[in-house]
Write a protein that holds these residues in place. Sequence first.
Motif, PDB file in Angstrom:
ATOM      1  N   VAL A 436       0.864  -1.178   0.000  1.00  0.00           N
ATOM      2  CA  VAL A 436       0.000   0.000   0.000  1.00  0.00           C
ATOM      3  C   VAL A 436       0.897   1.223   0.000  1.00  0.00           C
ATOM      4  CG1 VAL A 436      -1.784   1.308   1.195  1.00  0.00           C
ATOM      5  CG2 VAL A 436      -1.866  -1.188   1.209  1.00  0.00           C
ATOM      6  N   TRP A 437       0.729   2.040  -0.998  1.00  0.00           N
ATOM      7  CA  TRP A 437       1.493   3.288  -1.141  1.00  0.00           C
ATOM      8  C   TRP A 437       0.579   4.437  -0.754  1.00  0.00           C
ATOM      9  CZ3 TRP A 437       1.774   6.347  -6.199  1.00  0.00           C
ATOM     10  CH2 TRP A 437       2.648   7.420  -6.082  1.00  0.00           C
ATOM     11  N   ARG A 467       3.334   9.246  12.358  1.00  0.00           N
ATOM     12  CA  ARG A 467       3.638   8.112  13.242  1.00  0.00           C
ATOM     13  C   ARG A 467       3.241   6.797  12.592  1.00  0.00           C
ATOM     14  NH1 ARG A 467       1.060   7.188  19.333  1.00  0.00           N
ATOM     15  NH2 ARG A 467       1.793   5.031  19.610  1.00  0.00           N
ATOM     16  N   PHE A 468       2.094   6.775  11.928  1.00  0.00           N
ATOM     17  CA  PHE A 468       1.651   5.558  11.250  1.00  0.00           C
ATOM     18  C   PHE A 468       2.630   5.177  10.146  1.00  0.00           C
ATOM     19  CE2 PHE A 468      -0.835   2.979   8.347  1.00  0.00           C
ATOM     20  CZ  PHE A 468      -1.604   2.192   9.199  1.00  0.00           C
ATOM     21  N   ILE A 469       3.092   6.155   9.369  1.00  0.00           N
ATOM     22  CA  ILE A 469       4.059   5.885   8.301  1.00  0.00           C
ATOM     23  C   ILE A 469       5.340   5.297   8.870  1.00  0.00           C
ATOM     24  CG2 ILE A 469       5.539   6.986   6.579  1.00  0.00           C
ATOM     25  CD1 ILE A 469       3.258   8.964   6.063  1.00  0.00           C
ATOM     26  N   ASN A 470       5.823   5.868   9.970  1.00  0.00           N
ATOM     27  CA  ASN A 470       7.069   5.389  10.562  1.00  0.00           C
ATOM     28  C   ASN A 470       6.910   4.015  11.195  1.00  0.00           C
ATOM     29  OD1 ASN A 470       9.427   7.490  10.606  1.00  0.00           O
ATOM     30  ND2 ASN A 470       7.581   8.689  10.866  1.00  0.00           N
ATOM     31  N   HIS A 472       4.788   1.669  10.533  1.00  0.00           N
ATOM     32  CA  HIS A 472       4.485   0.608   9.580  1.00  0.00           C
ATOM     33  C   HIS A 472       5.428   0.623   8.378  1.00  0.00           C
ATOM     34  CE1 HIS A 472       0.759  -0.630  11.621  1.00  0.00           C
ATOM     35  NE2 HIS A 472       0.629   0.639  11.908  1.00  0.00           N
ATOM     36  N   ASN A 473       6.426   1.494   8.423  1.00  0.00           N
ATOM     37  CA  ASN A 473       7.478   1.495   7.391  1.00  0.00           C
ATOM     38  C   ASN A 473       6.872   1.595   5.991  1.00  0.00           C
ATOM     39  OD1 ASN A 473      10.123   1.484   6.527  1.00  0.00           O
ATOM     40  ND2 ASN A 473      10.368  -0.734   6.643  1.00  0.00           N
ATOM     41  N   MET A 474       6.013   2.591   5.812  1.00  0.00           N
ATOM     42  CA  MET A 474       5.235   2.677   4.578  1.00  0.00           C
ATOM     43  C   MET A 474       5.946   3.471   3.494  1.00  0.00           C
ATOM     44  SD  MET A 474       1.266   3.146   5.637  1.00  0.00           S
ATOM     45  CE  MET A 474       0.894   3.024   3.879  1.00  0.00           C
ATOM     46  N   ASP A 475       5.602   3.151   2.249  1.00  0.00           N
ATOM     47  CA  ASP A 475       5.948   3.993   1.105  1.00  0.00           C
ATOM     48  C   ASP A 475       4.967   5.152   1.064  1.00  0.00           C
ATOM     49  OD1 ASP A 475       7.889   2.002  -0.395  1.00  0.00           O
ATOM     50  OD2 ASP A 475       6.106   0.850   0.146  1.00  0.00           O
ATOM     51  N   TYR A 476       5.435   6.317   0.629  1.00  0.00           N
ATOM     52  CA  TYR A 476       4.556   7.488   0.683  1.00  0.00           C
ATOM     53  C   TYR A 476       4.858   8.451  -0.455  1.00  0.00           C
ATOM     54  CZ  TYR A 476       8.598   9.889   2.760  1.00  0.00           C
ATOM     55  OH  TYR A 476       9.849  10.408   2.988  1.00  0.00           O
ATOM     56  N   GLY A 477       3.901   9.372  -0.668  1.00  0.00           N
ATOM     57  CA  GLY A 477       4.058  10.450  -1.636  1.00  0.00           C
ATOM     58  C   GLY A 477       3.454  11.724  -1.069  1.00  0.00           C
ATOM     59  N   TYR A 478       4.283  12.662  -0.638  1.00  0.00           N
ATOM     60  CA  TYR A 478       3.783  13.888  -0.006  1.00  0.00           C
ATOM     61  C   TYR A 478       3.145  14.811  -1.050  1.00  0.00           C
ATOM     62  CZ  TYR A 478       3.426  18.145   2.657  1.00  0.00           C
ATOM     63  OH  TYR A 478       2.919  19.265   3.270  1.00  0.00           O
ATOM     64  N   TRP A 479       2.001  15.374  -0.693  1.00  0.00           N
ATOM     65  CA  TRP A 479       1.355  16.381  -1.547  1.00  0.00           C
ATOM     66  C   TRP A 479       1.612  17.762  -0.945  1.00  0.00           C
ATOM     67  CZ3 TRP A 479      -1.462  15.844  -6.089  1.00  0.00           C
ATOM     68  CH2 TRP A 479      -2.068  17.014  -6.565  1.00  0.00           C
ATOM     69  N   ALA A 480       2.396  18.569  -1.590  1.00  0.00           N
ATOM     70  CA  ALA A 480       3.079  18.414  -2.864  1.00  0.00           C
ATOM     71  C   ALA A 480       4.344  19.264  -2.784  1.00  0.00           C
ATOM     72  CB  ALA A 480       2.198  18.901  -4.017  1.00  0.00           C
ATOM     73  N   PRO A 505      10.339  24.379   6.540  1.00  0.00           N
ATOM     74  CA  PRO A 505      11.426  23.396   6.461  1.00  0.00           C
ATOM     75  C   PRO A 505      11.329  22.308   7.525  1.00  0.00           C
ATOM     76  CG  PRO A 505      12.266  25.643   6.294  1.00  0.00           C
ATOM     77  CD  PRO A 505      10.824  25.760   6.673  1.00  0.00           C
ATOM     78  N   TRP A 506      10.811  22.638   8.694  1.00  0.00           N
ATOM     79  CA  TRP A 506      10.751  21.668   9.778  1.00  0.00           C
ATOM     80  C   TRP A 506       9.835  20.492   9.464  1.00  0.00           C
ATOM     81  CZ3 TRP A 506       5.753  21.309  11.337  1.00  0.00           C
ATOM     82  CH2 TRP A 506       4.938  22.403  11.091  1.00  0.00           C
ATOM     83  N   MET A 507       8.893  20.674   8.516  1.00  0.00           N
ATOM     84  CA  MET A 507       7.988  19.574   8.192  1.00  0.00           C
ATOM     85  C   MET A 507       8.732  18.386   7.600  1.00  0.00           C
ATOM     86  SD  MET A 507       4.728  21.597   6.601  1.00  0.00           S
ATOM     87  CE  MET A 507       4.056  20.078   5.966  1.00  0.00           C
ATOM     88  N   LEU A 508       9.854  18.642   6.959  1.00  0.00           N
ATOM     89  CA  LEU A 508      10.610  17.557   6.340  1.00  0.00           C
ATOM     90  C   LEU A 508      11.196  16.604   7.370  1.00  0.00           C
ATOM     91  CD1 LEU A 508      12.390  19.645   3.600  1.00  0.00           C
ATOM     92  CD2 LEU A 508      10.672  17.901   3.208  1.00  0.00           C
ATOM     93  N   ASP A 509      11.442  17.104   8.576  1.00  0.00           N
ATOM     94  CA  ASP A 509      11.997  16.241   9.617  1.00  0.00           C
ATOM     95  C   ASP A 509      11.031  15.125  10.004  1.00  0.00           C
ATOM     96  OD1 ASP A 509      14.387  17.477   9.739  1.00  0.00           O
ATOM     97  OD2 ASP A 509      14.007  18.622  11.567  1.00  0.00           O
ATOM     98  N   ALA A 510       9.737  15.355   9.812  1.00  0.00           N
ATOM     99  CA  ALA A 510       8.750  14.337  10.188  1.00  0.00           C
ATOM    100  C   ALA A 510       8.643  13.237   9.144  1.00  0.00           C
ATOM    101  CB  ALA A 510       7.383  14.997  10.386  1.00  0.00           C
ATOM    102  N   LEU A 511       9.180  13.469   7.945  1.00  0.00           N
ATOM    103  CA  LEU A 511       9.097  12.459   6.883  1.00  0.00           C
ATOM    104  C   LEU A 511      10.280  11.505   6.972  1.00  0.00           C
ATOM    105  CD1 LEU A 511       8.067  14.747   3.888  1.00  0.00           C
ATOM    106  CD2 LEU A 511       6.578  13.416   5.390  1.00  0.00           C
ATOM    107  N   PRO A 512      10.031  10.212   6.999  1.00  0.00           N
ATOM    108  CA  PRO A 512      11.127   9.248   7.116  1.00  0.00           C
ATOM    109  C   PRO A 512      11.965   9.185   5.841  1.00  0.00           C
ATOM    110  CG  PRO A 512       9.047   8.105   6.768  1.00  0.00           C
ATOM    111  CD  PRO A 512       8.713   9.551   6.948  1.00  0.00           C
TER     112      PRO A 512
END
Length: 512
Positions: A436-437, A467-470, A472-480, A505-512
């Motif tokens: 699931v992406w 937290r869910f992405i981290n 469950h080690n998910m693949d993701y695509g940030y919009w945008a 810029p700080w939002m990027l720190d939350a993305l794995p």
Amino acid sequence: PPPAQPKEDPLLADAKADAKSRPPAGLSQVLRWVRLVVQYMLIPFLVAAVVDFHLSMFVFRAYDWYATLRMGPRPPRVGMSGGTMPALVRDTELPLRTAGRWILNQHGDRVRLRCTNWFGANLETMVVGGLHQRPMSEIVRDIISLGFNCVRLPYSLKIHLTEVVPDLHWLAANPHLQHKPARDVLYAVVDALTEARVMVILNNHHGKPMMCCSIHDGEGLWYSEGYPEESWLRSLEELAEKYRGNSYVVGYDLRNELRAVKGPHGIRTPTWGTGGPDYDWAAAALRGALAVTAQDKDALLVIEGLDFDTDLSGLRDANVANATQLHLHPSLSGRVVYEAHDYSWTHAEFFYAWLLHWFCVGQLLVLFVELCRQRGTWKWRVYSFMQKFKGQRRMARLLLAVAIWMYSCWLASYARFEHTVTERWGFLVRDGVAPVWLGEFGVNAIIYEDIREGELGKWSWWRHITRFINEHNMDYGYWAINGDKGGAEETFGLYNHDYSSLRHPWMLDALP
């Protein structure tokens, strides 16, 4: 002469007149309850909403200013947080395939899709965002520097199947692309990304160029007025044929956000495995997937769910036919990736929790004001506050406010969020059924466009989804990645409007 009429007592006459002027007993009781509701519920609710909203805005703006000052406004050139450059996929690892819930390379190793959406080819501008501000190569370099290894490119059927030419303004910083058809501009973007070893997933967003999505736009199914199913299939076939030799075009997102279509003849709602050929999205997705594999047997086939791509529950029943369990279809084995979208507004419980939060704060404010109006020392005030005639009523109001507060906290809790997501599409991840992406998710941070975008809705959702992405080690695509959408501000974008600095810029720190 007739006898004289006795004179009426003036006090009695006044009492009768006063009784006539008063509303009936039932109406009087209703008015009394209305006054109590306004006094003890509505006014405190509105005061709490205004105070809490502006206080939250101040706190978030202060944090945003501090974090931006600490991290710097410009895109880093050595990765998201100043570390090493993220590892891009080598051409020897491609094409990708699937096994269980994972996406693997040719060596059997996990490949995690860290994507961003770069839209614009699906809008009326017919050009990906930012080409009027900066050269394409610089934006591609920033995408890599921000830690992304793939890009989801939405497009409309109109720009791919016609020779329409976009306005020169939207290509001002890339004059070599001016006067070319929008289709060729899209091809140039794909070439620039893949030459830089960035994986690309092409997404047919809809037929006509527009900003997605609603049930009134006529684009909720895989076909629409002016763009029948044949046009959709032809577009998928032509793109698959064109890029079957380019291994960095790793997949095709068949159609965006299937949803109900409201028209003059009623509402047409897509289904999963039922409803006939005009409404069965699972059957249509199979036809689209087979059209792609006929030209490129190695491409990933990305299939979205129903209800604005928030619902993949049609796959939950393990006993349904392979035509519905598309990842089990023999012709698609090892190629199917399911896609889900998640935003704060897809979780109504956050909105309800936010309203209850304001109600509780308002009640506590009223009780505090009543406490302050007592005389004497604070110890005597509390004693008098609890012992007076209205003490029991106050205690009941206090307990009610605390109970509602606890309920609102549960509504906005991660446990509730995880349960909701698991019921919709997370069961595929939990049970290891298929990949699931999370192809779209995003937040517009502290810029509120609606009451639902308040603190509890936005920020609780953002913490929960990351937290869910981290976990469950998910693949993701940030919009945008975009800084604008056809000239208007794109508050969800990582770029600012100038495409030279980052919005948050700080939002990027939350993305794995």
